[in-house]
Scaffold this active site. Structure first.
Site, PDB file in Angstrom:
ATOM      1  N   GLY A  25       7.393  -2.195  -2.190  1.00 50.60           N
ATOM      2  CA  GLY A  25       6.830  -0.854  -2.285  1.00 50.60           C
ATOM      3  C   GLY A  25       7.601  -0.012  -3.291  1.00 50.60           C
ATOM      4  O   GLY A  25       7.287   0.003  -4.494  1.00 50.60           O
TER       5      GLY A  25
ATOM      6  N   PRO B 189       0.854  -1.199   0.000  1.00 56.20           N
ATOM      7  CA  PRO B 189       0.000   0.000   0.000  1.00 56.20           C
ATOM      8  C   PRO B 189       0.886   1.244   0.000  1.00 56.20           C
ATOM      9  O   PRO B 189       1.814   1.344   0.794  1.00 56.20           O
ATOM     10  CB  PRO B 189      -0.769  -0.114   1.327  1.00 56.20           C
ATOM     11  CG  PRO B 189       0.082  -0.989   2.205  1.00 56.20           C
ATOM     12  CD  PRO B 189       0.825  -1.911   1.285  1.00 56.20           C
TER      13      PRO B 189
ATOM     14  N   CYS C 141       2.157   2.905  10.005  1.00 51.72           N
ATOM     15  CA  CYS C 141       2.545   4.201   9.437  1.00 51.72           C
ATOM     16  C   CYS C 141       3.093   5.100  10.546  1.00 51.72           C
ATOM     17  O   CYS C 141       2.423   5.310  11.566  1.00 51.72           O
ATOM     18  CB  CYS C 141       1.343   4.869   8.763  1.00 51.72           C
ATOM     19  SG  CYS C 141       1.729   6.514   8.141  1.00 51.72           S
TER      20      CYS C 141
HETATM   21  C1  LIG Z   1       4.910   7.106  -1.086  1.00 53.16           C
HETATM   22  C2  LIG Z   1       4.667   6.061  -0.021  1.00 53.16           C
HETATM   23  C3  LIG Z   1       3.402   5.925   0.514  1.00 53.16           C
HETATM   24  C4  LIG Z   1       3.150   4.931   1.499  1.00 53.16           C
HETATM   25  N1  LIG Z   1       1.872   4.774   1.962  1.00 53.16           N
HETATM   26  C5  LIG Z   1       1.602   3.714   2.795  1.00 53.16           C
HETATM   27  C6  LIG Z   1       0.264   3.411   3.177  1.00 53.16           C
HETATM   28  O1  LIG Z   1      -0.709   4.067   2.760  1.00 53.16           O
HETATM   29  N2  LIG Z   1       0.067   2.342   4.015  1.00 53.16           N
HETATM   30  C7  LIG Z   1       1.112   1.580   4.480  1.00 53.16           C
HETATM   31  O2  LIG Z   1       0.897   0.607   5.229  1.00 53.16           O
HETATM   32  N3  LIG Z   1       2.375   1.843   4.124  1.00 53.16           N
HETATM   33  C8  LIG Z   1       2.641   2.872   3.289  1.00 53.16           C
HETATM   34  N4  LIG Z   1       3.928   3.084   2.881  1.00 53.16           N
HETATM   35  C9  LIG Z   1       4.991   2.154   3.297  1.00 53.16           C
HETATM   36  C10 LIG Z   1       5.162   1.024   2.277  1.00 53.16           C
HETATM   37  O3  LIG Z   1       3.985   0.243   2.174  1.00 53.16           O
HETATM   38  C11 LIG Z   1       6.332   0.094   2.672  1.00 53.16           C
HETATM   39  O4  LIG Z   1       6.051  -0.480   3.937  1.00 53.16           O
HETATM   40  C12 LIG Z   1       7.650   0.840   2.782  1.00 53.16           C
HETATM   41  O5  LIG Z   1       7.841   1.710   1.663  1.00 53.16           O
HETATM   42  C13 LIG Z   1       8.836  -0.145   2.856  1.00 53.16           C
HETATM   43  O6  LIG Z   1       8.839  -1.026   1.752  1.00 53.16           O
HETATM   44  P1  LIG Z   1       9.799  -0.783   0.460  1.00 53.16           P
HETATM   45  O7  LIG Z   1      11.205  -0.672   0.974  1.00 53.16           O
HETATM   46  O8  LIG Z   1       9.566  -1.973  -0.417  1.00 53.16           O
HETATM   47  O9  LIG Z   1       9.358   0.515  -0.158  1.00 53.16           O
HETATM   48  C14 LIG Z   1       4.197   4.086   1.933  1.00 53.16           C
HETATM   49  C15 LIG Z   1       5.479   4.250   1.390  1.00 53.16           C
HETATM   50  C16 LIG Z   1       5.714   5.195   0.430  1.00 53.16           C
HETATM   51  C17 LIG Z   1       7.114   5.320  -0.162  1.00 53.16           C
END
Ligand SMILES: Cc1cc2nc3c(=O)[nH]c(=O)nc-3n(C[C@H](O)[C@H](O)[C@H](O)COP(=O)(O)O)c2cc1C
Length: 314
Positions: free
Chosen positions: A230, A16, A102
């Site tokens: 993500g 997400p 979050c």
């Molecule tokens: C632009 C952005 C928006 C995000 N919005 C959410 C969200 O709405 N809900 C959530 O659980 N995590 C949110 N996250 C966190 C991501 O889901 C994820 O946990 C985090 O980016 C780490 O994973 P990654 O290293 O693969 O990006 C967001 C991250 C980013 C970069």
């Protein structure tokens, strides 16, 4: 039993991301390399069950092409989680996820999302209300972190006692935001705790995995059911493919895909239900890796409407 148990092992999940994983981008990703599962942006239940509901509904637009999709909820009032979960069943969602990770200040100052790590009674009430509403119709999952200010595996133990269908763990504390590398050893420990506390709960690891290849290695090393990606998708829309062609795509192909994204945005939100600004986030994804990209990005940032953006690209 839920559809989650029928997913391949390991399964790959699009995380997400607020202002990123709306129906439009999910459809683009589905066309490039469809993940086994996708998430919505987080949606506030207290807003959804208030007169402000209309403003949040665009975040819950869904087409069959993206399914299976899990909707992610956040908020404070268990009754609103109950009502919103009932809404999700009607809308045709495949699952409901609770955001307990979050770390953004404006969200945690009211006690929501990652702040629930310090508020187990309320966290438990929210999970119970959601499970009540979901019944057998939707699997219930939680996405969280490994602690608030310090690592706290008793939080993970607590969540496992709630017998969730799935638990997604981002391997950082809330305080760490995204400033240190994700700790996958802790995600592996959570998977071991699961084996004794709640064998039916699927464990999904998250944090810094950029693509399917990296995810496969991590899933094997830490014995995980799924991998959530993500930001990797913001570097490569084919991040979930076995082999991504993205590095070989030329300027024309990338701009055509961006134009398709914007056209779908215009069609989906024909009553201007969503602002144009978040579309700018995708500039770096599509306008990248070819001669003149940075100049074109600068021009894109000057555009004020999706129509202007489209004219620039086509
Ligand atoms: C632009 C952005 C928006 C995000 N919005 C959410 C969200 O709405 N809900 C959530 O659980 N995590 C949110 N996250 C966190 C991501 O889901 C994820 O946990 C985090 O980016 C780490 O994973 P990654 O290293 O693969 O990006 C967001 C991250 C980013 C970069």
């Amino acid at each position: 039993m839920s559809f989650l148990e029928d997913l391949p092992k390991p399964f790959f999940v699009l995380a997400p991301m607020d202002d990123v994983t709306d129906t439009v981008f999910r459809q683009i990703v589905a066309d490039c390399a469809k993940p086994d599962l996708m998430y919505t942006e987080f949606v506030n239940v207290d807003g959804l069950q208030s007169p402000g509901r209309e403003h949040l509904l665009p975040k819950l637009k869904l087409t069959g092409k993206e399914k299976p999709v899990i909707a992610q909820l956040w908020g404070l009032n268990p009754e609103n989680f109950y009502k919103s979960t009932k809404d999700l069943i009607e809308m045709g969602y495949d699952g409901v996820d609770l955001n307990m990770g979050c770390p953004v200040k404006t969200v945690i100052k009211n006690g929501a999302c990652a702040a629930l790590i310090n508020s187990r009674e309320l966290a438990g009430d929210i999970i119970d209300a959601t499970k009540d509403a979901a019944g057998d119709a939707l699997p219930v999952s939680v996405k969280t972190r490994v602690g608030f200010t310090t690592v706290d595996m008793s939080w993970i133990e607590f969540l496992l006692t709630k017998i969730l269908n799935m638990l997604s763990i981002h391997g950082r504390t809330a305080k760490e935001m995204s400033k240190v590398p994700a700790n996958w050893d802790l995600i592996g420990q959570a998977a071991e705790l699961r084996n004794s506390l709640s064998p039916s709960t699927l464990i999904v690891g998250n944090g810094d995995a950029l693509n399917r290849r990296q995810g496969l290695e991590l899933a094997e090393k830490y014995q995980l059911d799924g991998i959530m990606i993500g930001r990797g998708i913001l570097h490569d829309p084919f991040a979930l493919a076995a082999e991504s062609p993205w590095a070989d795509w030329d300027k024309r192909q990338k701009l055509e895909l961006f134009a398709k994204h914007i056209e779908l945005f215009i069609k989906t939100y024909e009553n201007h239900e969503r602002k144009f600004e978040p579309l700018r986030k995708f500039c770096k994804l599509y306008i990248n890796g070819f001669d003149g990209a940075s100049e074109l990005r600068a021009q894109f940032m000057e555009t004020k409407t999706p129509q202007q953006a489209l004219e620039l690209l086509t």
